[in-house]
Scaffold this motif. Structure first.
Motif, PDB file in Angstrom:
ATOM      1  N   GLY A 146       0.802  -1.215   0.000  1.00 22.95           N
ATOM      2  CA  GLY A 146       0.000   0.000   0.000  1.00 22.95           C
ATOM      3  C   GLY A 146       0.832   1.261   0.000  1.00 22.95           C
ATOM      4  N   GLN A 147       2.041   1.227   0.534  1.00 19.97           N
ATOM      5  CA  GLN A 147       2.873   2.417   0.645  1.00 19.97           C
ATOM      6  C   GLN A 147       4.312   2.083   0.276  1.00 19.97           C
ATOM      7  OE1 GLN A 147       2.213   3.518   4.762  1.00 19.97           O
ATOM      8  NE2 GLN A 147       0.679   5.032   4.169  1.00 19.97           N
ATOM      9  N   LEU A 148       4.955   3.038  -0.367  1.00 22.12           N
ATOM     10  CA  LEU A 148       6.371   2.922  -0.699  1.00 22.12           C
ATOM     11  C   LEU A 148       7.059   4.201  -0.261  1.00 22.12           C
ATOM     12  CD1 LEU A 148       8.832   1.602  -2.104  1.00 22.12           C
ATOM     13  CD2 LEU A 148       8.074   2.717  -4.220  1.00 22.12           C
ATOM     14  N   GLN A 149       8.120   4.035   0.492  1.00 25.86           N
ATOM     15  CA  GLN A 149       8.899   5.187   0.952  1.00 25.86           C
ATOM     16  C   GLN A 149      10.362   4.948   0.630  1.00 25.86           C
ATOM     17  OE1 GLN A 149       8.564   6.049   5.128  1.00 25.86           O
ATOM     18  NE2 GLN A 149       9.813   7.887   5.014  1.00 25.86           N
ATOM     19  N   ILE A 150      10.950   5.900  -0.092  1.00 24.38           N
ATOM     20  CA  ILE A 150      12.380   5.876  -0.405  1.00 24.38           C
ATOM     21  C   ILE A 150      12.990   7.134   0.193  1.00 24.38           C
ATOM     22  CG2 ILE A 150      14.107   5.819  -2.231  1.00 24.38           C
ATOM     23  CD1 ILE A 150      12.093   4.497  -4.035  1.00 24.38           C
ATOM     24  N   ALA A 151      13.968   6.961   1.068  1.00 25.32           N
ATOM     25  CA  ALA A 151      14.519   8.094   1.809  1.00 25.32           C
ATOM     26  C   ALA A 151      16.022   8.183   1.608  1.00 25.32           C
ATOM     27  CB  ALA A 151      14.194   7.971   3.297  1.00 25.32           C
ATOM     28  N   ASP A 152      16.508   9.445   1.496  1.00 24.73           N
ATOM     29  CA  ASP A 152      17.950   9.730   1.440  1.00 24.73           C
ATOM     30  C   ASP A 152      18.649   8.857   0.400  1.00 24.73           C
ATOM     31  OD1 ASP A 152      17.498  11.495   3.538  1.00 24.73           O
ATOM     32  OD2 ASP A 152      17.899   9.967   5.045  1.00 24.73           O
ATOM     33  N   SER A 153      18.116   8.833  -0.798  1.00 27.61           N
ATOM     34  CA  SER A 153      18.603   7.904  -1.809  1.00 27.61           C
ATOM     35  C   SER A 153      19.113   8.646  -3.034  1.00 27.61           C
ATOM     36  CB  SER A 153      17.487   6.929  -2.202  1.00 27.61           C
ATOM     37  OG  SER A 153      17.074   6.173  -1.081  1.00 27.61           O
ATOM     38  N   ASN A 171      13.881  11.624  -2.168  1.00 25.33           N
ATOM     39  CA  ASN A 171      12.910  11.186  -1.166  1.00 25.33           C
ATOM     40  C   ASN A 171      11.555  11.052  -1.847  1.00 25.33           C
ATOM     41  OD1 ASN A 171      14.359  11.462   1.655  1.00 25.33           O
ATOM     42  ND2 ASN A 171      14.929  13.271   0.462  1.00 25.33           N
ATOM     43  N   LEU A 172      10.957   9.866  -1.697  1.00 27.68           N
ATOM     44  CA  LEU A 172       9.693   9.571  -2.365  1.00 27.68           C
ATOM     45  C   LEU A 172       8.760   8.893  -1.389  1.00 27.68           C
ATOM     46  CD1 LEU A 172       7.901   9.205  -4.941  1.00 27.68           C
ATOM     47  CD2 LEU A 172       9.070   7.013  -5.273  1.00 27.68           C
ATOM     48  N   ASN A 173       7.507   9.399  -1.335  1.00 25.64           N
ATOM     49  CA  ASN A 173       6.438   8.750  -0.572  1.00 25.64           C
ATOM     50  C   ASN A 173       5.292   8.475  -1.533  1.00 25.64           C
ATOM     51  OD1 ASN A 173       7.305   8.678   2.266  1.00 25.64           O
ATOM     52  ND2 ASN A 173       7.377  10.903   2.053  1.00 25.64           N
ATOM     53  N   LEU A 174       4.910   7.212  -1.638  1.00 27.21           N
ATOM     54  CA  LEU A 174       3.836   6.799  -2.533  1.00 27.21           C
ATOM     55  C   LEU A 174       2.832   5.974  -1.751  1.00 27.21           C
ATOM     56  CD1 LEU A 174       4.173   5.574  -6.173  1.00 27.21           C
ATOM     57  CD2 LEU A 174       2.747   4.288  -4.584  1.00 27.21           C
ATOM     58  N   ASP A 175       1.572   6.446  -1.721  1.00 26.14           N
ATOM     59  CA  ASP A 175       0.477   5.729  -1.065  1.00 26.14           C
ATOM     60  C   ASP A 175      -0.544   5.350  -2.118  1.00 26.14           C
ATOM     61  OD1 ASP A 175       1.742   6.229   1.312  1.00 26.14           O
ATOM     62  OD2 ASP A 175       0.526   7.991   1.791  1.00 26.14           O
ATOM     63  N   GLN A 176      -0.941   4.078  -2.136  1.00 26.44           N
ATOM     64  CA  GLN A 176      -1.936   3.646  -3.109  1.00 26.44           C
ATOM     65  C   GLN A 176      -2.984   2.770  -2.430  1.00 26.44           C
ATOM     66  OE1 GLN A 176      -0.504   1.211  -6.285  1.00 26.44           O
ATOM     67  NE2 GLN A 176       0.433  -0.319  -4.969  1.00 26.44           N
ATOM     68  N   ASP A 177      -4.224   2.825  -2.987  1.00 29.60           N
ATOM     69  CA  ASP A 177      -5.296   1.999  -2.450  1.00 29.60           C
ATOM     70  C   ASP A 177      -5.432   0.730  -3.274  1.00 29.60           C
ATOM     71  OD1 ASP A 177      -6.510   2.774  -4.822  1.00 29.60           O
ATOM     72  OD2 ASP A 177      -7.805   4.274  -3.861  1.00 29.60           O
ATOM     73  N   ASP A 178      -6.492  -0.016  -2.999  1.00 29.93           N
ATOM     74  CA  ASP A 178      -6.680  -1.289  -3.695  1.00 29.93           C
ATOM     75  C   ASP A 178      -6.954  -1.104  -5.180  1.00 29.93           C
ATOM     76  OD1 ASP A 178      -6.300  -2.557  -1.317  1.00 29.93           O
ATOM     77  OD2 ASP A 178      -8.444  -2.685  -0.827  1.00 29.93           O
ATOM     78  N   ASN A 179      -7.401   0.081  -5.590  1.00 32.33           N
ATOM     79  CA  ASN A 179      -7.689   0.368  -7.006  1.00 32.33           C
ATOM     80  C   ASN A 179      -6.498   0.986  -7.726  1.00 32.33           C
ATOM     81  OD1 ASN A 179     -10.376  -0.568  -6.774  1.00 32.33           O
ATOM     82  ND2 ASN A 179     -10.984   1.419  -5.889  1.00 32.33           N
ATOM     83  N   LYS A 180      -5.328   0.963  -7.113  1.00 32.11           N
ATOM     84  CA  LYS A 180      -4.100   1.509  -7.701  1.00 32.11           C
ATOM     85  C   LYS A 180      -4.191   3.019  -7.926  1.00 32.11           C
ATOM     86  CE  LYS A 180      -2.409  -2.657  -7.973  1.00 32.11           C
ATOM     87  NZ  LYS A 180      -1.352  -3.118  -7.061  1.00 32.11           N
ATOM     88  N   GLN A 181      -4.941   3.687  -7.055  1.00 30.62           N
ATOM     89  CA  GLN A 181      -4.971   5.140  -7.068  1.00 30.62           C
ATOM     90  C   GLN A 181      -3.973   5.619  -6.015  1.00 30.62           C
ATOM     91  OE1 GLN A 181      -6.995   6.645  -9.446  1.00 30.62           O
ATOM     92  NE2 GLN A 181      -7.379   4.498  -9.989  1.00 30.62           N
ATOM     93  N   ALA A 182      -3.000   6.394  -6.439  1.00 32.22           N
ATOM     94  CA  ALA A 182      -1.885   6.728  -5.558  1.00 32.22           C
ATOM     95  C   ALA A 182      -1.719   8.226  -5.405  1.00 32.22           C
ATOM     96  CB  ALA A 182      -0.586   6.122  -6.105  1.00 32.22           C
TER      97      ALA A 182
END
Length: 607
Positions: A146-153, A171-182
């Protein structure tokens, strides 16, 4: 109250005991093969986990991994590699032997978007239908992120045949639901060739049809540019748009684009393709477009009493790479650009109703339309720009109509010694698309005319009148200040920094002129001769007639910061008076009877 506290304590003990039992009874390494299998089955990518997996129970139930990498099929380098990975998992699915990953966190990762990290199909591999659905596992297990976080990369981005760009502090924060809406939040910076850029982005993404299609919108993208070949104050602004990406044919489209850059604001849309030959079509409208605040080489207006900050220059470590058109992205890009601006500023010139229609075909740019209003006048500047060779070749057909001369001279960094309006039609060509190059090595010719022309600190009529007054008091003329040249026209030839004026003809109040001359733009020298005829004289009839018919040469020469003048009015009048005296004497002699005496006197009068 004691019962409530006791109940909460019992619940806490149960939860802690349950989590402790779960940690002791469930080995996270049991999921290693499953995760590798599911990643490869769903995406084709190979996940490699080095070292043992271990639990981390606070503040979330997590699995900690050591070094990891994710590699596309047939790729030479992994797409993602990281020293540490954390998988936040749901607690209840673990009790029923399900692994539900709510968040993946990578720290100090290296993300590669390069040709070496791209997937490569095996030779002679069969091609399946593009719209085929990926198979799902039916073994009772589920895998969901459901979530992807990439830090200090670090993000390494490179197109085939292009330069490599390293985006640091990625730095990337990605949140997505079951319908792939992020929803996406990203910030990073990049430094290259003594230039730096920072980006802070917030947006939304629809990945329900990935990898075939992506769509979304950028709610806000704040950016800042600074460094070499960028204005001292830098370029700052924001960007927002709605876009879509078709992965099957590498096409994209952008709508509702809104861009600000310093004090410029643009709106519009775009569409194009990244597949070779790359294609981009831009349709932009600007309410305000200040090019001087976007160009490093724009002239600076010196305000009286203004204080200027000292810009510290970075030490030169190595000689910068010589510019070469072979590096230009326009060589592989088919571009169509349409731009309309209500107001624009270029080198201090206030433009209005600016219209640009240009196209580029792999290095040959054709400017079909470049026109607008400049003050009370107008301009048109169609032409071509060819960067297919190491040296940029430019060919333009400028047309000016009643453009104010003084601001134009200031924009071209020439002495502001003329006032009036100019009209011009011609052909210019040369190397390099800069003002300095135009003054140094361009060539061409044009028909030119000017109205209401006045020279700074020079009044031609007044100069002639005062010169005549010093020679003779037999004639006079009204002394009116501010008189100039009402109209003048001629031909001008530009040859590598030298302007050659010819066939100059003009008129003004009680004035007619003809002339020619040269101006050397590089050495800042001029040599112009004007033949002046003035009327409006009063006094001695014959001298008045002589001055009205006689051409008086005015020569202006020398460095244009210290112009010298030559106005031989005395020679003209003296010759006229001598001719007049000889003529009268000849008339008197002709009236005498003795032919021998006449011949003797005439022989004495001969020079």
């Amino acid at each position: 109250m004691r019962r409530v506290i006791t109940t909460l304590a019992i619940l806490l003990v149960v939860v802690v005991a349950g989590m402790t039992a779960l940690v002791l009874l469930v080995n996270p390494n049991d999921f290693r093969a499953y995760m590798v299998q599911q990643v490869e089955q769903r995406s084709g990518y190979h996940l490699e986990l080095q070292g043992d997996l271990r639990w981390h129970v606070w503040p979330k139930m997590s699995i900690l991994a050591g070094r990891m990498s994710l590699t596309a099929p047939g790729a030479a380098q992994p797409v993602v590699s990281a020293e540490n990975m954390r998988l936040d998992v749901e607690l209840w699915p673990l009790l029923s032997h399900q692994l539900s990953v709510s968040q993946v966190m990578l720290k100090n990762a290296v993300v590669r978007v390069t040709p070496d990290s791209a997937a490569k199909a095996p030779q002679n591999a069969p091609q399946g239908p593009r719209n085929a659905q990926t198979s799902t596992s039916s073994n009772g297990w589920s895998f969901n992120i459901g979530q992807l976080q990439i830090a200090d990369s670090l993000l390494i981005w490179q197109q085939a045949g292009g330069d490599e760009l390293n985006f640091r502090n990625f730095n990337l924060n990605l949140d997505q639901d079951d319908n792939k809406q992020a929803t996406i939040a990203l910030n990073t910076s990049v430094t290259r060739n003594q230039r730096s850029a920072t980006v802070n982005l917030k947006g939304e993404l629809d990945a329900s049809q990935y990898p075939h299609r992506l769509s979304g919108k950028v709610d806000q993208l704040d950016y800042a540019l600074a460094g070499a070949n960028i204005p001292p104050q830098g370029i700052k602004g924001s960007l927002s748009f709605e876009g879509s990406w078709n992965g099957d044919n590498q096409q994209f489209s952008v709508a509702n684009l809104q861009l600000t850059a310093n004090d410029s604001a643009l709106t519009g849309n775009a569409e194009g393709s990244l597949a070779l030959p790359q294609r981009l079509a831009l349709n932009l409208q600007a309410t305000a477009l200040n090019l001087d605040n976007l160009m490093a080489n724009a002239p600076v207006n010196e305000a009286e009493g203004a204080q200027h900050a000292t810009v510290a220059r970075a030490p030169v470590i190595a000689e910068p790479r010589e510019r070469n058109n072979a590096d230009s992205p326009l060589n592989t890009l088919d571009l169509a650009l349409k731009l309309q601006a209500k107001s624009a500023v270029w080198r201090g010139l206030a433009l209005s109703d600016l219209q640009l229609d240009a196209s580029n075909q792999q290095g040959l740019m054709t400017v079909s339309t470049l026109k607008g209003a400049l003050g009370s006048g107008s301009f048109s500047l169609p032409g071509t720009v060819d960067i297919r060779q190491p040296e940029t070749r430019v060919s333009l057909q400028p047309e000016l109509q009643q453009v104010a001369i003084q601001p134009l001279l200031k924009a071209l960094e020439l002495p502001e010694s003329l006032q009036g309006t100019v009209s011009l039609s011609g052909q210019l060509s040369g190397e390099d698309l800069t003002v300095e190059a135009a003054k140094r090595n361009w060539q061409g010719r044009a028909a030119i005319s000017a109205n209401d022309l006045t020279l700074a600190q020079i009044n031609l009529q007044q100069m002639v009148r005062r010169a005549v007054a010093r020679i003779s008091n037999r004639v006079s003329s009204e002394d009116k200040d501010g008189q100039g040249i009402k109209q003048i026209a001629g031909q001008v030839v530009l040859n590598r920094g030298e302007l050659d004026f010819s066939e100059l003809t003009g008129s003004g109040p009680h004035l007619a002129l003809q002339g020619k001359g040269q101006v050397n733009l590089q050495q800042q020298l001029l040599d112009i001769t004007l033949g002046l005829k003035l009327s409006g004289w009063t006094g001695d009839d014959k001298l008045v007639t002589a001055l009205s018919e006689q051409t008086i040469p005015l020569r202006m020469f020398g460095h244009w910061d210290n112009v010298q003048y030559s106005l031989p009015v005395d020679d003209v009048i003296r010759n006229r008076l001598q001719n007049e005296a000889k003529s009268r004497l000849n008339e008197w002699i002709d009236q005498q009877q003795d032919n021998d005496d006449k011949r003797n006197i005439k022989s004495l009068l001969r020079p």
